[in-house]
Write an enzyme that holds these catalytic residues in place. Structure first.
Site, PDB file in Angstrom:
ATOM      1  CG  MET A 134      -1.938  -1.161   1.135  1.00 30.15           C
ATOM      2  SD  MET A 134      -3.471  -0.811   1.988  1.00 30.15           S
ATOM      3  CE  MET A 134      -2.890  -0.557   3.641  1.00 30.15           C
TER       4      MET A 134
ATOM      5  CG  HIS B 296       6.866  -1.987   2.182  1.00 26.94           C
ATOM      6  ND1 HIS B 296       6.801  -0.863   2.961  1.00 26.94           N
ATOM      7  CD2 HIS B 296       5.636  -2.554   2.243  1.00 26.94           C
ATOM      8  CE1 HIS B 296       5.581  -0.733   3.459  1.00 26.94           C
ATOM      9  NE2 HIS B 296       4.849  -1.754   3.050  1.00 26.94           N
TER      10      HIS B 296
HETATM   11  P1  AMP Z   1       1.413  -2.953   3.468  1.00 29.55           P
HETATM   12  O1  AMP Z   1       1.967  -1.904   2.570  1.00 29.55           O
HETATM   13  O2  AMP Z   1       1.350  -2.543   4.895  1.00 29.55           O
HETATM   14  O3  AMP Z   1       0.117  -3.529   2.941  1.00 29.55           O
HETATM   15  O4  AMP Z   1       2.452  -4.139   3.439  1.00 29.55           O
HETATM   16  C1  AMP Z   1       2.844  -4.729   2.215  1.00 29.55           C
HETATM   17  C2  AMP Z   1       3.613  -5.974   2.511  1.00 29.55           C
HETATM   18  O5  AMP Z   1       4.786  -5.643   3.270  1.00 29.55           O
HETATM   19  C3  AMP Z   1       2.822  -6.984   3.366  1.00 29.55           C
HETATM   20  O6  AMP Z   1       3.044  -8.283   2.859  1.00 29.55           O
HETATM   21  C4  AMP Z   1       3.418  -6.804   4.735  1.00 29.55           C
HETATM   22  O7  AMP Z   1       3.327  -7.965   5.543  1.00 29.55           O
HETATM   23  C5  AMP Z   1       4.869  -6.485   4.391  1.00 29.55           C
HETATM   24  N1  AMP Z   1       5.511  -5.811   5.519  1.00 29.55           N
HETATM   25  C6  AMP Z   1       5.075  -4.709   6.171  1.00 29.55           C
HETATM   26  N2  AMP Z   1       5.897  -4.408   7.199  1.00 29.55           N
HETATM   27  C7  AMP Z   1       6.886  -5.341   7.188  1.00 29.55           C
HETATM   28  C8  AMP Z   1       8.033  -5.584   8.002  1.00 29.55           C
HETATM   29  N3  AMP Z   1       8.336  -4.810   9.040  1.00 29.55           N
HETATM   30  N4  AMP Z   1       8.819  -6.634   7.700  1.00 29.55           N
HETATM   31  C9  AMP Z   1       8.521  -7.449   6.647  1.00 29.55           C
HETATM   32  N5  AMP Z   1       7.456  -7.276   5.844  1.00 29.55           N
HETATM   33  C10 AMP Z   1       6.647  -6.234   6.106  1.00 29.55           C
END
Ligand code: AMP
Length: 294
Positions: free
Chosen positions: A30, A37
C-alpha cells in the site's frame, strides 16, 4: 523502471515477458515503503526475472472508522525505494482503475461504500473470526479481493508477503490453495528497527516517545520465545511472566497462540505455533508476532 497505471497495459507487458519465458515476482503493497517492503522486493529480485511492485491503498480493506483518508501516500519516495531495490515495474493504479464504481473525484472516505458495489472475495469465517479479523470485519475480504485482482493482472509465478501480517499471509496461502491459484506464496521475515519495533507504514503516526513505548511489544514477544525455548509451554504462565516487560501506555487488544498453518487457537505454546499481539499506543494500532519452532 516503468510506472504503469492501467491494468490492461500491464497485462500486455506481462504477456510479452511470459512469451519470452521470463518468471514474474509480485510484491503487493500500500506504499509508504520502508525497509520491510524493500526486503520483499529484494527477495523477489533474487528469485525472479521480472519484479513488479504494486503501490495501491486499497479502499475495500478499510473500515469506516479506520485511516483510509489519512494513510500516508508518498509515491515519489516509493519510486526511489523501488528503484534502489532493482524493481522493474511499479503498478500504481487510481482507485477507479481497480474498482470501476469508485469515483476518484469524491473525497476518499465517501468512497468506502465501493465495498458493497464490487465483487468481493469472501474469506471463510474460521479465518476471520479471530485475531485482527475480530476488530476489523470485512478486512480480509478486502485484502483477498485486491490480491486476487493483482494476481489476475500480473499472473506472477511467485508473490511476496511479510510475516509481519501473519494472519494475512496464512489466509492468502489458503486462498491460493482453495481457489486453485497456481502461485508460490513466499513469506518473508519481519524487519525491525534497532529497538525491536516492527517496521510499519503506520509507525509514522507515532512520536519518538511512543515508538520507545511500542518497542516493549518486541521485548514481550522475545521473552515468550525465550521461555518456549526453555521448554515452557503453559501460555498463562509464559504470558503473565512476559507481559511484565510491557511498558505503561500500551493497551492490548489480543495476545493469542495459533497454529501457523490453520490459524486454529492452541491450548499450549507448541512447535509450529505463533504468538500474535495487537496493541494500541495512543490511537495507533500495532501488530506483531513471533513464530515458534523447536
Ligand atoms: P502494506 O503496505 O502494509 O500492505 O504491506 C505490504 C507488505 O509488506 C505486506 O506483505 C506486509 O506484511 C509487508 N511488511 C510490512 N511491514 C513489514 C516488516 N516490518 N517486515 C517485513 N514485511 C513487512
Amino acid at each position: 523502471m516503468q510506472v504503469i497505471t492501467k491494468a490492461k497495459e500491464l497485462n500486455q507487458i506481462i504477456k510479452k515477458y511470459k512469451q519470452e519465458g521470463k518468471t514474474i515476482g509480485l510484491v503487493p503493497t500500500m506504499g509508504a515503503l520502508h525497509k520491510g517492503h524493500k526486503s520483499l522486493i529484494d527477495a523477489a529480485r533474487r528469485d525472479c526475472d521480472i519484479v513488479v511492485t504494486s503501490v495501491f491503498v486499497n479502499p475495500t480493506q478499510f473500515g469506516e472508522k479506520e485511516d483510509f483518508d489519512k494513510y500516508p501516500r508518498v509515491f515519489d519516495n516509493d519510486k526511489e525505494v523501488c528503484k534502489s531495490a532493482g524493481c522493474d515495474i511499479i503498478f500504481h493504479p487510481a482507485p477507479s482503475e481497480m474498482y470501476p464504481e469508485y469515483d476518484d473525484n469524491r473525497p476518499l472516505k465517501d468512497n468506502l461504500h465501493v465495498k458493497s458495489l464490487s465483487y468481493i472475495v469472501k474469506v471463510p469465517e474460521k479465518y476471520t473470526n479471530r485475531l485482527c479479523g475480530k476488530s476489523r470485519p470485512g478486512h480480509f475480504d478486502g485484502v483477498c479481493t485486491i490480491v486476487s485482482k493483482l494476481f489476475h493482472i500480473v499472473k506472477p509465478d511467485k508473490a511476496y508477503f511479510g510475516q509481519k501480517d501473519i494472519q494475512q499471509l496464512i489466509i492468502i496461502k489458503n486462498m491460493c490453495k482453495n481457489l486453485n491459484m497456481d502461485i508460490d506464496i513466499q513469506g518473508c521475515p519481519i524487519v525491525r528497527e534497532d529497538s525491536g519495533l516492527a517496521l510499519s507504514s503506520r509507525n509514522s503516526y507515532l512520536s519518538e516517545a511512543q515508538k520507545q513505548v511500542a518497542s516493549s511489544i518486541f521485548k514481550v514477544l522475545s521473552n515468550i520465545e525465550l521461555m518456549f525455548n526453555e521448554g515452557k509451554t503453559d501460555k498463562e504462565e509464559v504470558f503473565s511472566e512476559s507481559l511484565k516487560l510491557l511498558a505503561d501506555g500500551i493497551e492490548i487488544e489480543y495476545l493469542e497462540v495459533c497454529d501457523v498453518n490453520t490459524l486454529d487457537y492452541c491450548e499450549k505454546i507448541i512447535h509450529n505455533s505463533f504468538v500474535a499481539i495487537a496493541a494500541k499506543v495512543g490511537n495507533v494500532r500495532l501488530i506483531d508476532n513471533v513464530v515458534l519452532n523447536r
